[in-house]
Design a protein around this motif. Structure first.
Motif, short mmCIF file in Angstrom:
data_model
loop_
_atom_site.label_atom_id
_atom_site.label_comp_id
_atom_site.label_asym_id
_atom_site.label_seq_id
_atom_site.Cartn_x
_atom_site.Cartn_y
_atom_site.Cartn_z
N LEU A 278 44.69 34.83 45.80
CA LEU A 278 43.42 34.87 45.07
C LEU A 278 43.54 34.18 43.71
CD1 LEU A 278 42.23 38.48 45.96
CD2 LEU A 278 41.36 36.31 46.87
N GLU A 279 44.71 34.29 43.10
CA GLU A 279 44.93 33.58 41.83
C GLU A 279 44.90 32.07 42.04
OE1 GLU A 279 47.66 36.90 39.46
OE2 GLU A 279 48.63 35.36 40.68
N ASN A 280 45.45 31.61 43.16
CA ASN A 280 45.37 30.18 43.48
C ASN A 280 43.92 29.74 43.65
OD1 ASN A 280 48.11 29.79 43.47
ND2 ASN A 280 48.34 29.70 45.69
N VAL A 281 43.15 30.52 44.40
CA VAL A 281 41.76 30.17 44.70
C VAL A 281 40.92 30.09 43.44
CG1 VAL A 281 39.67 30.91 45.90
CG2 VAL A 281 41.90 31.13 47.03
N THR A 282 41.16 31.01 42.50
CA THR A 282 40.29 31.13 41.32
C THR A 282 40.89 30.51 40.07
OG1 THR A 282 41.23 33.32 40.80
CG2 THR A 282 39.29 33.25 42.25
N ARG A 283 41.99 29.80 40.19
CA ARG A 283 42.65 29.24 39.01
C ARG A 283 41.68 28.38 38.20
NH1 ARG A 283 47.03 27.69 41.26
NH2 ARG A 283 48.22 29.49 40.55
N GLY A 284 41.65 28.62 36.88
CA GLY A 284 40.80 27.85 35.99
C GLY A 284 39.37 28.36 35.88
N ARG A 285 39.03 29.43 36.59
CA ARG A 285 37.65 29.93 36.58
C ARG A 285 37.48 31.21 35.76
NH1 ARG A 285 36.43 30.35 42.81
NH2 ARG A 285 34.61 31.47 42.01
N ASN A 286 38.56 31.68 35.12
CA ASN A 286 38.50 32.85 34.25
C ASN A 286 37.91 34.08 34.95
OD1 ASN A 286 39.49 31.41 31.94
ND2 ASN A 286 37.45 30.51 31.70
N ILE A 287 38.34 34.30 36.19
CA ILE A 287 37.89 35.47 36.93
C ILE A 287 38.69 36.68 36.46
CG2 ILE A 287 37.61 36.50 39.21
CD1 ILE A 287 35.87 34.04 38.76
N PRO A 288 38.03 37.78 36.06
CA PRO A 288 38.77 38.97 35.59
C PRO A 288 39.70 39.52 36.67
CG PRO A 288 36.42 39.15 35.09
CD PRO A 288 36.58 37.97 36.00
N ARG A 289 40.82 40.07 36.22
CA ARG A 289 41.79 40.66 37.14
C ARG A 289 41.15 41.76 37.99
NH1 ARG A 289 47.14 39.83 39.06
NH2 ARG A 289 47.86 41.82 39.88
N GLU A 290 40.23 42.51 37.39
CA GLU A 290 39.57 43.59 38.13
C GLU A 290 38.80 43.05 39.32
OE1 GLU A 290 39.27 43.03 34.90
OE2 GLU A 290 40.54 44.66 34.09
N ARG A 291 38.19 41.89 39.15
CA ARG A 291 37.44 41.29 40.25
C ARG A 291 38.39 40.87 41.37
NH1 ARG A 291 33.61 40.81 43.94
NH2 ARG A 291 33.28 38.67 44.60
N LEU A 292 39.54 40.29 41.02
CA LEU A 292 40.53 39.90 42.03
C LEU A 292 41.00 41.13 42.81
CD1 LEU A 292 42.77 37.25 40.22
CD2 LEU A 292 40.70 36.90 41.57
N GLU A 293 41.23 42.23 42.11
CA GLU A 293 41.71 43.43 42.79
C GLU A 293 40.65 44.01 43.72
OE1 GLU A 293 42.96 45.84 39.51
OE2 GLU A 293 44.90 44.82 39.32
N ARG A 294 39.36 43.87 43.36
CA ARG A 294 38.31 44.35 44.25
C ARG A 294 38.25 43.50 45.53
NH1 ARG A 294 35.30 44.88 39.44
NH2 ARG A 294 34.13 42.97 39.90
N VAL A 295 38.37 42.19 45.34
CA VAL A 295 38.36 41.31 46.51
C VAL A 295 39.60 41.54 47.35
CG1 VAL A 295 38.39 38.90 47.27
CG2 VAL A 295 36.94 39.59 45.33
N ALA A 296 40.73 41.83 46.70
CA ALA A 296 41.97 42.07 47.44
C ALA A 296 41.82 43.22 48.42
CB ALA A 296 43.11 42.35 46.46
N GLU A 297 40.98 44.21 48.07
CA GLU A 297 40.78 45.34 48.98
C GLU A 297 40.17 44.91 50.30
OE1 GLU A 297 41.89 48.43 48.61
OE2 GLU A 297 42.88 47.58 46.85
N HIS A 298 39.39 43.82 50.29
CA HIS A 298 38.83 43.30 51.54
C HIS A 298 39.97 42.91 52.49
CE1 HIS A 298 35.07 41.83 49.10
NE2 HIS A 298 35.29 43.12 48.98
#
Length: 329
Positions: free
Chosen positions: A25-45
């Motif tokens: 997910l960090e690779n996918v969103t690199r450079g887009r300033n996505i909050p870590r909390e958002r990545l963790e929510r998507v990770a649950e999927h």
């Protein structure tokens, strides 16, 4: 065909173990300033499916099917596979191709439409990967294929199969990945989706109401994205007294995570809560007609026949160099 000595399957990529989810997910969103909390929510999927995205295995199966189809047609052409966002990375695949003596390859991308995220971003990633590899082969991307009969036919068949499982009068709900309203190529993307939806509707249930909706939005709530959202549309249908719907994910080539979670989990749970009967049509995957289409796209470069259904016709083999490019930040 005589100018290419390999075929390169290019896809998005996905994690194949729980500890790979966040790095992916960090690779996918690199450079887009996505909050870590958002990545963790998507990770649950992903963790609902054991931390494994189905897309890599789907690519392995598609690669094997393409190899068998080419061989069956008497075409001796090696097939390679590289991803944008996870292993096997494009640059690593290009290194192997270079070591194997490949000088020019045609690229088949698992994204059927025009636009920045569907087409231009893949071209940019290919260019970046080539820049990492000394003497990398030339890569020639095959044309946009959303309206090729090889993509349309599997969708028509799966839509008919889904319609047979729901009560008469079911609405058709065509879905695709939402993109920002500001994204380059957005209008072309919407036009192509609409064109395909019209074709599938006409060939499956011309007497049924239909709508084009979007899913899998991932941007800031303050940024306008394409809509309506599939969930909002299902609520609207139920409010109007509709009893059943068939969801047709025309924006996707295979049943990867955004189909398995966003439709088969989220949309299905919402439909059950609403009391709306919903059936989801399958994506092309490794349907024999879809697999054969890859060979046909290769061969059409030296032939006059360029099949396309709908109103918009076949897209050109190559887009202008500035087509669908993002403006510098």
């Amino acid at each position: 065909m005589t100018s290419c000595d390999a075929l390169l399957l290019v896809s998005f990529g996905g994690p194949e173990a729980p500890d790979e989810v966040i790095p992916f997910l960090e690779n996918v969103t690199r450079g887009r300033n996505i909050p870590r909390e958002r990545l963790e929510r998507v990770a649950e999927h992903y963790h609902l499916f054991g931390g494994v995205s189905p897309i890599n295995q789907q690519c392995r199966e598609l690669k094997a099917a393409i190899e068998a189809d080419l061989s069956g047609a008497g075409l001796d052409l090696p097939v390679y596979w590289g991803n944008r966002n996870w292993q096997p990375y494009l640059a690593d695949t290009l290194r192997q191709m270079t070591a194997d003596g490949v000088r020019r390859a045609a690229a088949f991308v698992t994204s059927a439409y025009s636009g920045y995220s569907c087409c231009r971003q893949y071209l940019d990633d290919i260019d970046r990967a080539r820049a990492e590899v000394p003497e990398a082969p030339e890569i020639d991307k095959l044309r946009i294929y959303y309206n090729h009969p090889g993509f349309v036919t599997p969708l028509v068949e799966s839509t008919r199969a889904a319609l047979a499982k729901v009560p008469a009068g079911a609405h058709l709900v065509f879905t695709a990945h939402s993109v920002p309203m500001s994204q380059p190529g957005r209008d072309r993307y919407v036009a192509e989706l609409t064109d395909l939806a019209e074709v599938v509707h006409a060939q499956t249930a011309p007497d049924r109401p239909w709508a084009l909706v979007y899913q899998s939005r991932s941007g800031s709530p303050a940024q306008p994205w394409l809509g309506p959202d599939v969930g909002d549309h299902l609520e609207k249908l139920r409010g109007e007294g509709v009893q059943a719907a068939v969801i047709v994910p025309i924006g996707f080539v295979s049943d990867h995570m955004e189909v398995k979670f966003d439709l088969d989990v989220e949309a299905a749970e919402l439909a059950a809560k609403l009391g709306l009967t919903v059936e989801r049509a399958a994506t092309p995957g490794t349907h024999p007609r879809f697999v054969a289409m890859v060979r046909e796209l290769l061969l059409e470069r030296s032939e006059q026949d360029r099949p396309a259904l709908g109103r918009l016709g076949a897209r050109p083999d190559r887009c202008p160099s500035d087509c669908c490019r993002q403006s510098p930040a």
